[in-house]
Design a protein around this motif. Structure first.
Motif, PDB file in Angstrom:
ATOM      1  N   HIS A 233       0.858  -1.180   0.000  1.00  0.00           N
ATOM      2  CA  HIS A 233       0.000   0.000   0.000  1.00  0.00           C
ATOM      3  C   HIS A 233       0.894   1.229   0.000  1.00  0.00           C
ATOM      4  N   ALA A 234       0.372   2.335  -0.520  1.00  0.00           N
ATOM      5  CA  ALA A 234       1.211   3.519  -0.716  1.00  0.00           C
ATOM      6  C   ALA A 234       1.813   4.046   0.581  1.00  0.00           C
ATOM      7  N   THR A 235       1.061   3.938   1.689  1.00  0.00           N
ATOM      8  CA  THR A 235       1.539   4.543   2.938  1.00  0.00           C
ATOM      9  C   THR A 235       2.027   3.542   3.967  1.00  0.00           C
ATOM     10  N   HIS A 236       1.608   2.295   3.837  1.00  0.00           N
ATOM     11  CA  HIS A 236       1.971   1.324   4.876  1.00  0.00           C
ATOM     12  C   HIS A 236       1.879  -0.090   4.320  1.00  0.00           C
ATOM     13  N   GLU A 263      -6.458  -1.255   7.475  1.00  0.00           N
ATOM     14  CA  GLU A 263      -5.560  -0.117   7.283  1.00  0.00           C
ATOM     15  C   GLU A 263      -6.330   1.200   7.360  1.00  0.00           C
TER      16      GLU A 263
END
Length: 420
Positions: A233-236, A263
């Motif tokens: 995922h882009a952030t985590h 998430e």
């Protein structure tokens, strides 16, 4: 109290409303407002879809409970006991809790004629409201827009897949069915779509109501490794995750969608890597490619539409068997029986047919007609009066290296669970 035994309550509920299924939110919403004027004081995740709902709920529950959150889960139908539908902290609620909840609902309903499913949904919500939970996971029973579960506003919505099923109520096309399932979306709230092929109707509904739509393959991804998998995922992102304990390659799709939903709640319900890893390995779901026997091997799967049957067929193909595969098979009459048979025909050597003990059951003649239409010869088919006779005969006929696959309906699998 109207009744003091759970079975008496359930028998009465099944006859109270003139229709077995009556979609709509007006009746059930009014009763819920009389029971509880305030919203549930916890996070809510609602799961809809054609297939994979139960698996996603199981993953969500296992990961959340591994992080020591108090979790309530509502699913349907059940396999053996009605109590399986309502779990609080991983345990089915008791007969007494259900009877007391049903009594409160009966008092609150006035003259409203609730259906069996509406009573169960209200009982789950009533029990959750007083259980001091951190999060509730609700599985839609049928569709989404007009399903009783939809009286509750979810903080996160998850739609697993969209395929042809329940056409009498949801429509004849994936676009129509997708529109019904998209009814669980809420303005300004996120919704995860886990499938590979999203209907335009879901995109359109998300745009119309202002829901934040996240798509598998675009907003999050997963990557299979030799000994595990990564969730991206882009952030985590999460790396080196263990493969789910539940069998089937498609379970990675379900697990990845569950991780995306969690998430989105990471500020309210943070999960460390240990909880995620433990939850993936602990999540279990009865009746989904469940192996329960040896000599002969017995596989239970509730697959009752073409998409689920394809997943079952793929799993059978991935599992070595040097003998015959015997099907103990039945379905409901309003399902696409011939399509399921078509998908499974290359995997099955012999078919043991029986009628389900249910109002909507397909007759033996209907089952045989579906097999005949797919070119399955008379010598490959046997008829039985009930599931006990069919399963007993299959067990006696199975030789060394053979396997038995029970599929086609929750009713069929649930009845065999009582026998093994």
């Amino acid at each position: 109290m109207r009744f003091d035994k759970l079975d008496d309550w359930l028998d009465w509920q099944s006859t109270l409303h003139p229709k077995q299924i009556e979609l709509g939110l007006e009746r059930v919403s009014a009763v819920w407002r009389r029971l509880h004027a305030d919203p549930l004081a916890c996070q809510v995740i609602t799961v809809a879809g054609t297939n994979g709902k139960g698996s996603c709920v199981a993953f969500l529950e296992a990961m959340l409970r591994s992080a020591s959150y108090r979790v309530g889960c509502y699913t349907s139908p059940h396999l053996v006991r009605y109590n399986e539908r309502i779990l609080i902290d991983g345990e089915p609620v008791s007969d007494r809790q259900l009877c007391e909840a049903f009594e409160r609902i009966d008092q609150a309903r006035g003259e409203s004629l609730l259906t069996y499913f509406e009573f169960g949904t209200l009982a789950a919500l009533d029990l959750f409201a007083s259980a001091g939970l951190d999060v509730v996971v609700l599985e839609v029973g049928l569709g989404g827009r007009l399903d009783a579960v939809n009286i509750i506003d979810p903080d996160v919505a998850l739609i697993t897949t969209v395929d042809i099923d329940h056409t009498d109520w949801l429509g004849q096309t994936r676009e129509q069915i997708g529109r019904e399932k998209a009814g669980i979306m809420r303005p300004g709230r996120p919704v995860v779509f886990a499938g590979n092929d999203i209907p335009d109707s879901i995109r359109e509904r998300a745009e119309k109501v202002g829901a934040h739509l996240l798509l598998a393959g675009r907003d999050y991804q997963w990557r299979r490794l030799d000994q595990g998998w990564d969730w991206l995922h882009a952030t985590h992102s999460r790396h080196s995750l263990p493969l789910p304990n539940m069998r089937g390659e498609f379970q990675l799709q379900n697990a990845a969608a569950a991780l995306m939903a969690l998430e989105l709640l990471r500020n309210e319900l943070p999960l460390d890597q240990r909880a995620v890893r433990f939850g993936l390995q602990e999540a279990q779901l009865s009746g989904r490619f469940q192996v329960v026997g040896r000599d002969p091997q017995v596989i239970l799967d509730v697959a009752h539409n073409a998409q689920a049957a394809q997943a079952l067929s793929d799993n059978l193909g991935d599992m070595f068997c040097h003998g015959r595969t015997i099907a103990v098979f039945s379905m409901l009459a309003d399902k696409e029986i011939e399509q399921v048979v078509k998908v499974m025909s290359s995997r099955i050597d012999e078919w043991y047919l029986f009628p389900i003990d249910a109002v909507r059951a397909a007759s033996l003649s209907q089952l045989e007609q579906a097999l005949q239409a797919q070119g399955i010869e008379a010598g490959q088919r046997r008829r039985f009066d009930d599931v006990t006779a069919a399963f007993s005969a299959a067990t006696n006929a199975a030789g060394e290296g053979d396997r038995i696959v029970v599929f086609g309906s929750f009713y069929a699998v649930g009845d065999v669970v009582k026998l093994v």
